[in-house]
Scaffold this active site. Sequence first.
Site, PDB file in Angstrom:
ATOM      1  N   GLU A 151      45.745  36.111  22.767  1.00  0.00           N
ATOM      2  CA  GLU A 151      46.173  37.484  22.530  1.00  0.00           C
ATOM      3  C   GLU A 151      47.034  37.986  23.674  1.00  0.00           C
ATOM      4  OE1 GLU A 151      42.300  39.933  23.985  1.00  0.00           O
ATOM      5  OE2 GLU A 151      42.033  38.683  22.204  1.00  0.00           O
ATOM      6  N   CYS A 172      50.867  42.115  28.784  1.00  0.00           N
ATOM      7  CA  CYS A 172      49.816  41.321  29.428  1.00  0.00           C
ATOM      8  C   CYS A 172      49.713  40.000  28.663  1.00  0.00           C
ATOM      9  CB  CYS A 172      48.511  42.091  29.383  1.00  0.00           C
ATOM     10  SG  CYS A 172      47.196  41.360  30.352  1.00  0.00           S
ATOM     11  N   CYS A 229      38.438  30.690  29.355  1.00  0.00           N
ATOM     12  CA  CYS A 229      38.542  30.658  30.815  1.00  0.00           C
ATOM     13  C   CYS A 229      37.296  30.006  31.390  1.00  0.00           C
ATOM     14  CB  CYS A 229      38.692  32.076  31.368  1.00  0.00           C
ATOM     15  SG  CYS A 229      38.977  32.130  33.160  1.00  0.00           S
ATOM     16  N   CYS A 259      34.321  35.329  35.263  1.00  0.00           N
ATOM     17  CA  CYS A 259      34.201  36.642  35.891  1.00  0.00           C
ATOM     18  C   CYS A 259      33.285  37.507  35.033  1.00  0.00           C
ATOM     19  CB  CYS A 259      35.581  37.281  36.039  1.00  0.00           C
ATOM     20  SG  CYS A 259      36.726  36.292  37.016  1.00  0.00           S
ATOM     21  N   CYS A 295      34.417  40.091  32.136  1.00  0.00           N
ATOM     22  CA  CYS A 295      35.528  39.695  31.268  1.00  0.00           C
ATOM     23  C   CYS A 295      35.053  38.963  30.018  1.00  0.00           C
ATOM     24  CB  CYS A 295      36.480  38.796  32.067  1.00  0.00           C
ATOM     25  SG  CYS A 295      37.937  38.280  31.161  1.00  0.00           S
ATOM     26  N   CYS A 328      40.314  41.878  28.133  1.00  0.00           N
ATOM     27  CA  CYS A 328      40.827  40.521  27.945  1.00  0.00           C
ATOM     28  C   CYS A 328      39.907  39.680  27.062  1.00  0.00           C
ATOM     29  CB  CYS A 328      40.985  39.838  29.292  1.00  0.00           C
ATOM     30  SG  CYS A 328      42.175  40.629  30.371  1.00  0.00           S
TER      31      CYS A 328
END
Length: 361
Positions: A91, A112, A119, A123, A126, A340
């Site tokens: 996205e 963005c 990932c 984190c 997120c 995100c």
Amino acid sequence: MLPALTGYDPAALEAYLAAEGQPAFRAGQILDWIWKKKAASVEAMSNLPAALREKLSTSFRLHALDHTHTQGSGDTTRKFLFKLHDGRYVESVLIPANPALYGERSDRRTLCVSSQVGCAYGCKFCASGLAGFSRNLEAAEIAGQVLMAERLSGERVDNLVFMGMGEPLANLDNLLAAISIITSPWGLHLGARHLTISTSGLVPQIRRLAEHPQQIRLAISLHGATDEVRGQIMPVNKKWGTAELFDALDYWNSKKKQHLTLEYILIEGVNDHLEQARILAGHARRLKAKVNLIPYNTVEGLDWVRPSEDQCRAFRDILKNSGVAATLRLEKGHDIDAACGQLRLKQETEEGIIEAPVKRK
């Protein structure tokens, strides 16, 4: 799977055309149709011979990704969901007119951009890493997000921030190849100073990027002014603590002219204590860095909440009163799953590509 034309630079395209007995100047025509005229199909490239158009159509995909869905919000922020050749999703978010975003003019449009499917860095605020890491995006898939966003919106993207899904510096080779396409006169021709790479703090890659000749901006996902606090939010801090990170940022400053940006998501009861603001102010002054404060954006599956607006403003005011350039971004797109990875996570869960992530703390 056929290769995507958006992954070809002039030299590669000329080599292909030479093998097909076509003149080199056709490469420039093809690239102009892709990046400047934003052709919807090879067939639309009307100044190419019909035989060449047919050959290109059978040998290549025009684009590396397909648009499947757009979410738009009341403030005109738009999130685009793209499907990749292997059925996975990424996205991008188009953010208009935001004067607090990296100090840019308020009439600019920032995109963005994602760099990975998922990932690996986890984190804690997120959604990108909730279902783990799948793969790196190819250069054509990264640059293609910008091209598709401009085609879909009908607007020129003025600024790029590589802080969507994924850790950009963990995919540095493909990222730099995409940046070459984005900044080249034959590509999107966007100046490197309008590109910001956001990283969770991969120290060796920060040092490598510092040697890169283009004047790309760098933003650090700090989110904690001390190792104790940052370690609760950023697992990468266990490998490269704040001392190593700040040493790499000193090296960056010795090589680059642009001021660093320290990103700091404010999470109630975790990192929004005013003592953290005072320590953060000291780091920012020494590094000559700007600070971008972002109240936490709610993510389904995570327990954390955003602080009150008064607390956010008090945190900001400590920075400003210490002589630090600090902005408080009351973010756009809060009504469209703009954190995100949220839209991609929802889509892949619905399709059964991934299992619903276990709620984490």
